[in-house]
Design an enzyme around this catalytic site. Structure first.
Site: not given
Length: 411
Positions: A162, A301, A312, A334, A339, A398
């Site tokens: 991502c 994010h 975050e 998002k 996403h 990830f």
């Protein structure tokens, strides 16, 4: 000698629109691009929502004969790149050996993989398409764009889950800054809304199982319980500043910083200490000369997973300090686009650039219940006007990949 880097072109295919103007207007208005999946039957799936691209016409960007040779992720990337290059006006005004393409995909042609595997099982290997391999591999979006624009410079697809397209843009920035290219077409794309990807994400407990589109992708909200998958592609043209000035290009913003670190902690979960995600932000801040939170926007994010948003928040506080972090304008788009995986960072960088240009902080929509672990100013529900000087966009992938790109308002 280090060189300045301008953003001179933008292109996007998103769940909110098939061009920059439509997408940006929808984001400013807080429109939700999430709905029930239409690409396959989700009756028996625990997760049923997605942010699908609508109104996309690939024939605007390629001949009909090429459709069967290109996975949808490549089609999205080529479309966004075509928009961005046309927007920049750079075609024919740059040496092809000084033009690069840094476009990645987190997953690549996974829908092609599914289709061709079914052919194999049903009819044997002779039924497999001769285009299977080039359609499936995740470098082909970059290769196809390079072919179209005769970009003979470095063509570097990046795959960091991502964080893919944030890393692609960041590495493109470094290539221009340090003189390896005069311009780079940079970004990412993804087209993974299919039963296989859905099954995998559901079973690793990542997707929201909400059935209400307005209660599904809810970053920083106490009710958050997973992300909603999106799709699409986004591209920025990064260009050496003086090269852009000399040819009279419009400059949307200046790119000024890039941080790239790894948690080295877990294959899917972020490190709750947020040490390395904070360091990625700090590196981008230091390179940009950002001293505090005044006049700063962060496109977070902000996936809407319990761990990401808490971590975050901690990263932003660690990078800015508690006092200055409270001054930063933050949002997660998002909440509207879902996403978009390998395309997320590029879409959010594009949004950050437009936020700087227009002095508008996009909203985090459908925010209802505050979470004390996410106590930033996350611009709830409605866009706000602000005197912005810098914008940061963060991406966490990830594998522990952390990326932060930084932009400065054009002077």
């Amino acid at each position: 000698m280090e060189r300045r880097v301008a953003v001179t072109g933008l292109g996007v295919i998103s769940p909110l629109g098939a061009d920059v103007e439509t997408t940006w207007n929808a984001i400013k208005q807080g429109k939700n691009g999430i709905a029930r999946v239409t690409k396959f039957d989700v009756t028996d799936f625990k997760a049923t929502l997605a942010a699908e691209v609508k109104d996309f016409d690939p024939l605007l960007y390629m001949p009909k004969a090429d459709l069967r040779k290109n996975d949808l992720y490549t089609q999205y990337a080529l479309a966004a790149a075509t928009q961005a290059v046309e927007d920049s006006g750079i075609e024919g005004k740059i040496d092809g050996e000084r033009l690069g393409v840094y476009v990645g995909s987190g997953i690549g042609g996974i829908s092609t993989m599914m289709t061709e595997h079914s052919k194999l099982l049903e009819g044997g290997y002779r039924k497999v398409s001769p285009f299977f391999v080039p359609m499936m591999i995740s470098n082909m979006a970059a290769g196809t764009i390079a072919i179209k624009y005769k970009a003979y410079g470095a063509t570097l697809p990046i795959v960091t889950a991502c964080a893919t397209s944030s890393n692609a843009i960041g590495e493109a920035y470094r290539a221009v800054k340090h003189g390896y290219a005069d311009a780079v077409i940079a970004g990412g794309s993804e087209a993974a809304i299919n039963p296989l990807a859905y099954g995998g994400f559901i079973n690793c407990m990542a997707l929201s199982q909400a059935t209400d589109p307005d209660a599904a992708s809810i970053p920083f909200d106490k009710r958050r319980a997973g992300f909603v998958m999106g799709e699409g592609g986004a591209i920025l043209v990064l260009e050496e500043y003086e090269h852009a000035i000399k040819r009279g290009a419009e400059i949307y913003a200046e790119m000024t910083g890039y941080g790239n670190t790894c948690d080295a902690y877990h294959i899917t979960a972020p490190d709750p200490q947020a040490t390395q995600s904070a360091r990625a932000i700090s590196i981008a801040m230091a390179e940009s000369g950002i001293k505090g939170g005044d006049g700063v926007y962060i496109n977070a994010h902000g996936t809407g997973t319990p761990l990401n948003d808490k971590t975050e928040t901690a990263a932003i506080k660690r990078a800015f300090g508690e006092t200055e972090a409270a001054k930063v304008k933050v949002s997660s788009t998002k909440s509207m686009t879902g996403h978009m995986l390998g395309a997320a960072g590029a879409v959010e960088a594009l949004v950050s650039v437009l936020a700087l240009r227009d002095g508008i902080v996009p909203p985090t929509i459908n925010y209802r219940e505050p979470d004390p672990d996410c106590d930033l100013f996350i611009t709830p529900n409605k866009a706000v006007k602000a005197d912005l000087r810098f914008a940061l966009s963060t991406s966490l992938g990830f594998g522990g990949h952390n990326a932060c790109v930084a932009f400065k308002k054009a002077e």
